[in-house]
Design a protein around this motif. Structure first.
Motif, PDB file in Angstrom:
ATOM      1  N   ASN A  81       0.855  -1.184   0.000  1.00 21.96           N
ATOM      2  CA  ASN A  81       0.000   0.000   0.000  1.00 21.96           C
ATOM      3  C   ASN A  81       0.894   1.238   0.000  1.00 21.96           C
ATOM      4  OD1 ASN A  81      -2.421  -1.585   0.303  1.00 21.96           O
ATOM      5  ND2 ASN A  81      -1.868  -1.839   2.471  1.00 21.96           N
ATOM      6  N   THR A  82       0.633   2.148  -0.926  1.00 27.62           N
ATOM      7  CA  THR A  82       1.536   3.300  -1.059  1.00 27.62           C
ATOM      8  C   THR A  82       0.772   4.605  -0.953  1.00 27.62           C
ATOM      9  OG1 THR A  82       1.301   3.309  -3.478  1.00 27.62           O
ATOM     10  CG2 THR A  82       3.105   2.003  -2.551  1.00 27.62           C
ATOM     11  N   TRP A  83       1.472   5.607  -0.414  1.00 27.29           N
ATOM     12  CA  TRP A  83       0.997   6.983  -0.405  1.00 27.29           C
ATOM     13  C   TRP A  83       2.183   7.838  -0.811  1.00 27.29           C
ATOM     14  CZ3 TRP A  83       2.018  11.755   1.547  1.00 27.29           C
ATOM     15  CH2 TRP A  83       0.982  12.709   1.476  1.00 27.29           C
ATOM     16  N   ILE A  84       2.127   8.394  -2.022  1.00 29.75           N
ATOM     17  CA  ILE A  84       3.286   9.067  -2.590  1.00 29.75           C
ATOM     18  C   ILE A  84       2.902  10.483  -3.001  1.00 29.75           C
ATOM     19  CG2 ILE A  84       4.982   9.045  -4.465  1.00 29.75           C
ATOM     20  CD1 ILE A  84       4.689   6.011  -4.532  1.00 29.75           C
ATOM     21  N   ASP A  85       3.713  11.447  -2.539  1.00 34.33           N
ATOM     22  CA  ASP A  85       3.526  12.860  -2.906  1.00 34.33           C
ATOM     23  C   ASP A  85       4.887  13.399  -3.343  1.00 34.33           C
ATOM     24  OD1 ASP A  85       2.820  15.477  -3.247  1.00 34.33           O
ATOM     25  OD2 ASP A  85       2.609  15.925  -1.116  1.00 34.33           O
ATOM     26  N   ILE A  86       5.085  13.537  -4.651  1.00 34.20           N
ATOM     27  CA  ILE A  86       6.381  13.944  -5.204  1.00 34.20           C
ATOM     28  C   ILE A  86       6.224  15.255  -5.956  1.00 34.20           C
ATOM     29  CG2 ILE A  86       8.181  13.375  -6.871  1.00 34.20           C
ATOM     30  CD1 ILE A  86       7.766  10.469  -6.240  1.00 34.20           C
ATOM     31  N   HIS A 117       8.693   6.523   4.822  1.00 36.60           N
ATOM     32  CA  HIS A 117       8.254   5.701   5.954  1.00 36.60           C
ATOM     33  C   HIS A 117       7.761   4.363   5.411  1.00 36.60           C
ATOM     34  CE1 HIS A 117       6.767   5.165  10.125  1.00 36.60           C
ATOM     35  NE2 HIS A 117       5.925   4.331   9.533  1.00 36.60           N
ATOM     36  N   VAL A 118       8.378   3.279   5.866  1.00 40.53           N
ATOM     37  CA  VAL A 118       7.980   1.921   5.476  1.00 40.53           C
ATOM     38  C   VAL A 118       7.636   1.168   6.751  1.00 40.53           C
ATOM     39  CG1 VAL A 118       8.651  -0.201   4.292  1.00 40.53           C
ATOM     40  CG2 VAL A 118       9.540   2.005   3.498  1.00 40.53           C
ATOM     41  N   SER A 119       6.473   0.523   6.765  1.00 38.52           N
ATOM     42  CA  SER A 119       6.055  -0.222   7.962  1.00 38.52           C
ATOM     43  C   SER A 119       5.346  -1.499   7.553  1.00 38.52           C
ATOM     44  CB  SER A 119       5.135   0.642   8.838  1.00 38.52           C
ATOM     45  OG  SER A 119       3.943   0.958   8.140  1.00 38.52           O
ATOM     46  N   LEU A 160      11.692  -2.305   1.949  1.00 36.41           N
ATOM     47  CA  LEU A 160      10.960  -3.403   1.318  1.00 36.41           C
ATOM     48  C   LEU A 160      11.690  -4.734   1.490  1.00 36.41           C
ATOM     49  CD1 LEU A 160       9.822  -1.660  -1.997  1.00 36.41           C
ATOM     50  CD2 LEU A 160       8.511  -1.992   0.111  1.00 36.41           C
ATOM     51  N   THR A 161      13.029  -4.689   1.370  1.00 40.75           N
ATOM     52  CA  THR A 161      13.811  -5.914   1.559  1.00 40.75           C
ATOM     53  C   THR A 161      13.646  -6.448   2.978  1.00 40.75           C
ATOM     54  OG1 THR A 161      15.445  -5.182  -0.058  1.00 40.75           O
ATOM     55  CG2 THR A 161      16.133  -6.880   1.487  1.00 40.75           C
ATOM     56  N   ASN A 162      13.715  -5.550   3.953  1.00 37.39           N
ATOM     57  CA  ASN A 162      13.575  -5.960   5.346  1.00 37.39           C
ATOM     58  C   ASN A 162      12.201  -6.579   5.596  1.00 37.39           C
ATOM     59  OD1 ASN A 162      15.403  -5.807   7.665  1.00 37.39           O
ATOM     60  ND2 ASN A 162      13.718  -4.728   8.663  1.00 37.39           N
ATOM     61  N   ALA A 198       3.124 -10.408   4.839  1.00 38.37           N
ATOM     62  CA  ALA A 198       2.452  -9.349   5.587  1.00 38.37           C
ATOM     63  C   ALA A 198       2.267  -8.124   4.695  1.00 38.37           C
ATOM     64  CB  ALA A 198       3.264  -8.972   6.824  1.00 38.37           C
ATOM     65  N   PRO A 199       1.192  -7.378   4.893  1.00 39.20           N
ATOM     66  CA  PRO A 199       1.012  -6.150   4.105  1.00 39.20           C
ATOM     67  C   PRO A 199       2.067  -5.112   4.486  1.00 39.20           C
ATOM     68  CG  PRO A 199      -0.634  -6.283   5.835  1.00 39.20           C
ATOM     69  CD  PRO A 199       0.095  -7.605   5.845  1.00 39.20           C
ATOM     70  N   VAL A 200       2.499  -4.357   3.490  1.00 42.08           N
ATOM     71  CA  VAL A 200       3.549  -3.348   3.690  1.00 42.08           C
ATOM     72  C   VAL A 200       2.990  -1.992   3.287  1.00 42.08           C
ATOM     73  CG1 VAL A 200       5.875  -2.607   3.063  1.00 42.08           C
ATOM     74  CG2 VAL A 200       5.352  -5.050   3.216  1.00 42.08           C
ATOM     75  N   SER A 201       3.198  -1.003   4.148  1.00 46.49           N
ATOM     76  CA  SER A 201       2.778   0.368   3.865  1.00 46.49           C
ATOM     77  C   SER A 201       4.007   1.215   3.562  1.00 46.49           C
ATOM     78  CB  SER A 201       2.023   0.966   5.059  1.00 46.49           C
ATOM     79  OG  SER A 201       0.838   0.240   5.309  1.00 46.49           O
ATOM     80  N   LEU A 202       3.919   1.970   2.480  1.00 51.27           N
ATOM     81  CA  LEU A 202       5.029   2.827   2.086  1.00 51.27           C
ATOM     82  C   LEU A 202       4.506   4.239   1.870  1.00 51.27           C
ATOM     83  CD1 LEU A 202       7.884   2.062  -0.396  1.00 51.27           C
ATOM     84  CD2 LEU A 202       6.586   4.174  -0.649  1.00 51.27           C
ATOM     85  N   GLU A 203       5.123   5.191   2.594  1.00 54.66           N
ATOM     86  CA  GLU A 203       4.771   6.598   2.437  1.00 54.66           C
ATOM     87  C   GLU A 203       6.015   7.358   1.984  1.00 54.66           C
ATOM     88  OE1 GLU A 203       3.031   8.218   5.954  1.00 54.66           O
ATOM     89  OE2 GLU A 203       1.855   6.414   6.372  1.00 54.66           O
TER      90      GLU A 203
END
Length: 430
Positions: A309-314, A363-365, A336-338, A346-351
């Motif tokens: 799941n991503t939230w990206i503001d560039i 932020h990756v969780s 992402l590797t970790n 598991a679901p991964v969130s990336l901001e």
């Protein structure tokens, strides 16, 4: 030096010879001394290679021949400049002082017509060349004392000159050694920094590729088990579809394995040719944060089965410094590797926020299983990062150090719900 020493020896001998008749044996000796004086100055040419022998020879020559002590004083200066031990210094000064005093007093004790020192204190326009007696303006005692004082001054000047030259040589040597040590230390630091950079590059690229391989292998294993369990209830078309998906996943694994092998070859090539490693480690479109590299990174993760799941503001990403962009890209890659290694499935969130006001904030969780021994062990470890984080492996601490060197902050660790977080803030740099 050669000319000056030769001239003074000739002058001293010329004055000393005036008291002897031309038919005397001593006058023949004086002629021989004159001839030797023409060449004696060349003795000083050996002062650099043989300073001790040159000094001893000069002292003997001044004592044996009626020469001025300047030859011995020049040799003394050369010896002091080239020998650093205290015993040699003291002995040379004492010997040089004795020879200088002996030569000057010897001249002062000669008859007035045969003495340079008497000529110094003689009344002008008097003497045998003017057809009169030589009239002295000072007594013999004053002349001898003056000769002694002059000898001591000459000795002091020669000694100080030698010690000054020695001190300059020692200072130059110390400076050269210090420069060599600094250069060696700089080379060591540069080599260590290059080794660290190669190690970080190897970890970032290979670990990510191998984690994607592991994800695809897990997905392939799941597909294979599913096919084995349902093989009896599937018709030919369904079996063909399942087999096709397995074949596609296998081809994807093959491509990723080939890519990982290329990355391994690249790392080995950097180790074999460190002079070219810096160019290979420089940021590129594939290793720096660009829209294309970000899309490829997220696409590979999703293709490997990661629930992302991503939230990206560039904004104004093209103006971001490429070095900062490379660190930001490695942050996302490491996060992402970790997650794929420690929490597969598991679901991964990336901001990700990138703009000149905020800088770069990533932020990756991902949640973890509290019953997992590895996660539990990591959760109880002490905090560490640039300010406050948890120790979970070799990759994140190294990444935190790179972020810190770039002027940013890196925090990573578990929260109360056993979710793992990687949070990085980098300053904006164009």
């Amino acid at each position: 030096m050669v000319v000056c020493a030769g001239f003074m020896c000739l002058a001293q001998t010329a004055f000393a010879a005036q008291r002897f008749g031309q038919d005397s044996a001593v006058y023949v000796w004086m002629v021989f001394c004159m001839l030797v004086a023409f060449a004696i100055g060349f003795l000083l040419l050996a002062r650099s290679r043989y300073p001790r022998a040159t000094f001893v020879a000069a002292c003997v020559v001044v004592l044996v021949f009626p020469y001025d002590p300047i030859l011995a004083l020049m040799a003394l200066t050369a010896l002091l400049a080239r020998r650093n031990d205290m015993k040699t210094t003291v002995r040379a000064i004492v010997a040089g002082g004795f020879v200088t005093l002996a030569a000057q007093v010897r001249d002062a004790l000669r008859p007035p017509e045969a003495s340079i020192w008497h000529m110094v204190f003689a009344k002008p326009d008097t003497g045998s060349q003017y057809g009169t007696d030589l009239i002295m303006l000072a007594d013999d005692r004053t002349i001898v004392i003056t000769a002694i004082v002059a000898a001591l001054l000459e000795l002091a000047i020669a000694t100080l000159a030698g010690l000054h030259i020695r001190s300059r040589a020692l200072a130059s040597l110390a400076t050269a050694k210090a420069d060599a040590q600094v250069a060696q230390l700089k080379t060591t630091i540069d080599s260590q920094q290059l080794a660290d950079a190669i190690a970080a590059e190897a970890h970032d690229t290979l670990a990510h590729s191998l984690s994607l391989l592991a994800l695809n292998a897990s997905a392939l294993q799941a597909e294979s088990k599913k096919l084995a369990a349902e093989a009896g209830s599937l018709d030919a078309g369904q079996l063909a579809g399942q087999a096709s998906r397995i074949a596609d996943k296998t081809e994807e694994i093959r491509k990723q394995a080939a890519g990982a092998l290329d990355e391994a070859h690249s790392v080995i090539d950097m180790l074999r040719h460190p002079e070219q490693a810096k160019a290979q480690l420089a940021p590129s479109n594939e290793t720096s944060l660009t829209r294309e590299s970000l899309d490829a990174l997220l696409g590979d993760a999703r293709a490997a089965g990661m629930r992302l799941n991503t939230w990206i503001d560039i904004q104004q990403l093209g103006q971001l410094n490429r070095e900062t962009g490379k660190i930001a890209y490695r942050v996302l890659q490491e996060g992402l590797t970790n997650a794929s290694r420690h929490a597969p499935g598991a679901p991964v969130s990336l901001e990700l926020t990138v703009n000149p006001t905020v800088g770069v904030h990533a932020h990756v969780s991902n949640p973890t299983n509290p019953s997992d021994p590895a996660a539990s062990a990591d959760a109880t470890r002490p905090a560490m990062d640039s300010k406050n984080a948890f120790r979970t492996g070799a990759g994140l601490p190294g990444l935190a150090e790179r972020v810190r060197q770039a002027g940013g902050t890196c925090r990573f660790g578990f929260d109360a719900r056993h979710a793992f977080h990687v949070d990085v803030q980098l300053p904006w740099a164009e």
